[in-house]
Enzyme design. Structure first.
Site, PDB file in Angstrom:
ATOM      1  CG  HIS A 142      -3.135   3.281   2.536  1.00  0.00           C
ATOM      2  ND1 HIS A 142      -3.775   2.975   1.362  1.00  0.00           N
ATOM      3  CD2 HIS A 142      -3.139   2.137   3.283  1.00  0.00           C
ATOM      4  CE1 HIS A 142      -4.142   1.706   1.391  1.00  0.00           C
ATOM      5  NE2 HIS A 142      -3.774   1.177   2.543  1.00  0.00           N
ATOM      6  CG  ASN A 200      -6.797  -0.800   1.764  1.00  0.00           C
ATOM      7  OD1 ASN A 200      -6.122  -0.372   0.831  1.00  0.00           O
ATOM      8  ND2 ASN A 200      -6.259  -1.309   2.853  1.00  0.00           N
ATOM      9  CB  CYS A 260      -0.932   0.014   1.197  1.00  0.00           C
ATOM     10  SG  CYS A 260      -1.983  -1.436   1.255  1.00  0.00           S
TER      11      CYS A 260
HETATM   12  O1  UT7 Z   1      -3.614  -1.465   3.912  1.00  0.00           O
HETATM   13  C1  UT7 Z   1      -3.619  -2.069   5.158  1.00  0.00           C
HETATM   14  C2  UT7 Z   1      -4.676  -3.130   5.148  1.00  0.00           C
HETATM   15  N1  UT7 Z   1      -5.189  -3.544   6.395  1.00  0.00           N
HETATM   16  C3  UT7 Z   1      -5.925  -2.786   7.233  1.00  0.00           C
HETATM   17  O2  UT7 Z   1      -6.122  -1.633   7.080  1.00  0.00           O
HETATM   18  C4  UT7 Z   1      -6.521  -3.490   8.416  1.00  0.00           C
HETATM   19  C5  UT7 Z   1      -6.431  -2.720   9.684  1.00  0.00           C
HETATM   20  N2  UT7 Z   1      -7.296  -3.329  10.678  1.00  0.00           N
HETATM   21  C6  UT7 Z   1      -8.623  -3.090  10.701  1.00  0.00           C
HETATM   22  O3  UT7 Z   1      -9.109  -2.314   9.909  1.00  0.00           O
HETATM   23  C7  UT7 Z   1      -9.449  -3.752  11.753  1.00  0.00           C
HETATM   24  O4  UT7 Z   1      -8.617  -4.510  12.599  1.00  0.00           O
HETATM   25  C8  UT7 Z   1     -10.553  -4.636  11.139  1.00  0.00           C
HETATM   26  C9  UT7 Z   1     -11.590  -3.791  10.473  1.00  0.00           C
HETATM   27  C10 UT7 Z   1      -9.950  -5.633  10.154  1.00  0.00           C
HETATM   28  C11 UT7 Z   1     -11.242  -5.452  12.253  1.00  0.00           C
HETATM   29  O5  UT7 Z   1     -11.809  -4.554  13.205  1.00  0.00           O
HETATM   30  P1  UT7 Z   1     -11.714  -4.887  14.758  1.00  0.00           P
HETATM   31  O6  UT7 Z   1     -12.531  -3.883  15.466  1.00  0.00           O
HETATM   32  O7  UT7 Z   1     -10.252  -4.979  15.083  1.00  0.00           O
HETATM   33  O8  UT7 Z   1     -12.443  -6.274  14.848  1.00  0.00           O
HETATM   34  P2  UT7 Z   1     -11.826  -7.669  15.333  1.00  0.00           P
HETATM   35  O9  UT7 Z   1     -10.844  -8.191  14.346  1.00  0.00           O
HETATM   36  O10 UT7 Z   1     -11.397  -7.508  16.748  1.00  0.00           O
HETATM   37  O11 UT7 Z   1     -13.095  -8.577  15.280  1.00  0.00           O
HETATM   38  C12 UT7 Z   1     -14.206  -8.366  16.123  1.00  0.00           C
HETATM   39  C13 UT7 Z   1     -15.272  -9.380  15.750  1.00  0.00           C
HETATM   40  C14 UT7 Z   1     -14.770 -10.803  15.624  1.00  0.00           C
HETATM   41  O12 UT7 Z   1     -15.764 -11.632  16.181  1.00  0.00           O
HETATM   42  P3  UT7 Z   1     -15.563 -12.316  17.630  1.00  0.00           P
HETATM   43  O13 UT7 Z   1     -14.361 -13.194  17.477  1.00  0.00           O
HETATM   44  O14 UT7 Z   1     -15.334 -11.171  18.570  1.00  0.00           O
HETATM   45  O15 UT7 Z   1     -16.843 -13.043  17.823  1.00  0.00           O
HETATM   46  C15 UT7 Z   1     -14.702 -11.041  14.148  1.00  0.00           C
HETATM   47  O16 UT7 Z   1     -14.928 -12.398  13.808  1.00  0.00           O
HETATM   48  O17 UT7 Z   1     -15.812  -9.045  14.456  1.00  0.00           O
HETATM   49  C16 UT7 Z   1     -15.853 -10.217  13.665  1.00  0.00           C
HETATM   50  N3  UT7 Z   1     -15.745  -9.836  12.259  1.00  0.00           N
HETATM   51  C17 UT7 Z   1     -16.791  -9.483  11.515  1.00  0.00           C
HETATM   52  N4  UT7 Z   1     -18.093  -9.391  11.791  1.00  0.00           N
HETATM   53  C18 UT7 Z   1     -18.913  -8.995  10.836  1.00  0.00           C
HETATM   54  C19 UT7 Z   1     -14.623  -9.751  11.494  1.00  0.00           C
HETATM   55  N5  UT7 Z   1     -14.959  -9.336  10.245  1.00  0.00           N
HETATM   56  C20 UT7 Z   1     -16.285  -9.172  10.236  1.00  0.00           C
HETATM   57  C21 UT7 Z   1     -17.207  -8.760   9.269  1.00  0.00           C
HETATM   58  N6  UT7 Z   1     -18.506  -8.674   9.606  1.00  0.00           N
HETATM   59  N7  UT7 Z   1     -16.839  -8.422   8.011  1.00  0.00           N
END
Ligand code: UT7
Length: 305
Positions: free
Chosen positions: A232, A262, A113
């Protein structure tokens, strides 16, 4: 004489825009989850379009706006981690589509990125050695081919598209700093993208303020000297964290991930094209572009419109 200056911009997007609601028909997610966690509401996915044709279309638009012909292009770099083929590079196919000079280099660059900023920095060196006046720096990605509905944690985040800038050298403010810390665990791709979302989130929230404050400090500038910070576009909450750490007003950060998601190396040039075509950058405006991503890589560039 050797500051890199953006003369014009362009963009090209696939025809098909996919909303969060549409994604939630294929996997267990919701518009509420995606938009509240990321700020993303829709993204474009290729449906028959190719990365190199999007790249060429974005570049053609930038050249057309500046009235610059193919014979004036001294180098072409496509920043991408998702080229159409392993070889030839997308940039070679862009050379053919646009009829760029055969004695000017054209190649792809993969710095995740951060690729667009790596490519800007490289282009400056190429133009210093070129007999021609202009360079094309394009960010173009088709990330949808690496996504699967089996992984909702990545499938909702990314989108496809291309942004291009036509650049030249002149007496303009310019600085660029780039970094890398090799890591295969946090964010990597084979046939799919694999990511430790919260580790990327922490890395990005810490790195964005460092990149912005370092480039300002070494040019004896402050946030008050900037018209925009163009980050970004990965996640609205990363930008909110970074703004807080910097003590910067959130409105200083241009944001458009709501309708693109993204788009990796395409995200900064897509944002620049929206700013330019929307009349939101005026001659003399100073701005910082900042990016982070797989590698791990990061960087910032200070420019004057
Ligand atoms: O260019 C760089 C590319 N990468 C990024 O920019 C990623 C940076 N990170 C993020 O943007 C965030 O960490 C995410 C958006 C990926 C995740 O957000 P979060 O608030 O850190 O959520 P989490 O990973 O802690 O997940 C919370 C819950 C989980 O469920 P449990 O285990 O707590 O029951 C996930 O399974 O949300 C669940 N989850 C979803 N639920 C609905 C993960 N993806 C989804 C989804 N829809 N698409």
């Amino acid at each position: 004489m050797n500051g890199l200056h953006i003369v014009s911009t362009g963009r090209a997007l696939p025809a098909h825009s996919v909303t969060n609601d549409e994604l939630s028909r294929h996997m267990d997610t919701s518009d509420e989850w995606i938009s509240s966690r990321t700020g993303i509401r829709s993204r474009y996915f290729c449906d028959g379009e190719h990365g190199h044709t999007l790249a060429a279309a974005a570049a053609r638009e930038a050249m057309g706006r500046a009235g610059v012909g193919a014979d004036e292009i001294g180098a072409c770099i496509v920043a991408t981690f998702s080229p159409d083929y392993t070889v030839p590079a997308n940039a070679c196919l862009v050379q053919a589509e646009l009829g760029l000079p055969e004695d000017a280099p054209a190649f792809d660059m993969n710095a995740g990125c951060t690729g667009f900023l790596y490519a800007l920095h490289t282009m400056r060196g190429l133009l210093m050695q070129s007999k021609r006046k202009y360079g094309l720096v394009i960010g173009a990605e088709v990330i949808s081919k690496y996504l699967t509905y089996d992984d909702r944690s990545t499938a909702v985040l990314f989108g496809d598209g291309a942004g291009a800038v036509l650049v030249t050298l002149g007496e303009y403010l310019w600085d660029c700093q780039l970094g890398v810390r090799g890591n295969r665990e946090i964010l990597w791709a084979d046939e799919h993208i694999h990511m430790d979302g919260s580790a990327v989130f922490r890395f990005a929230s810490e790195m964005v303020p460092v990149c912005v404050s370092e480039i300002l400090a070494r040019n004896s500038l402050t946030l008050a000297d900037l018209r925009w910070i163009v980050p970004h576009q990965a996640n609205r909450r990363i930008i909110e964290h970074a703004a807080k750490r910097l003590g910067a007003p959130i409105d200083l950060f241009y944001q458009n991930m709501d309708h693109y998601g993204n788009t990796s190396a395409a995200s900064v040039p897509l944002a620049l094209d929206e700013l330019a075509s929307g009349g939101l950058l005026q001659p003399g405006d100073q701005f910082v572009c900042v990016a982070f991503g797989t590698g791990l890589t990061w960087g910032s560039a200070l420019l004057e419109w």
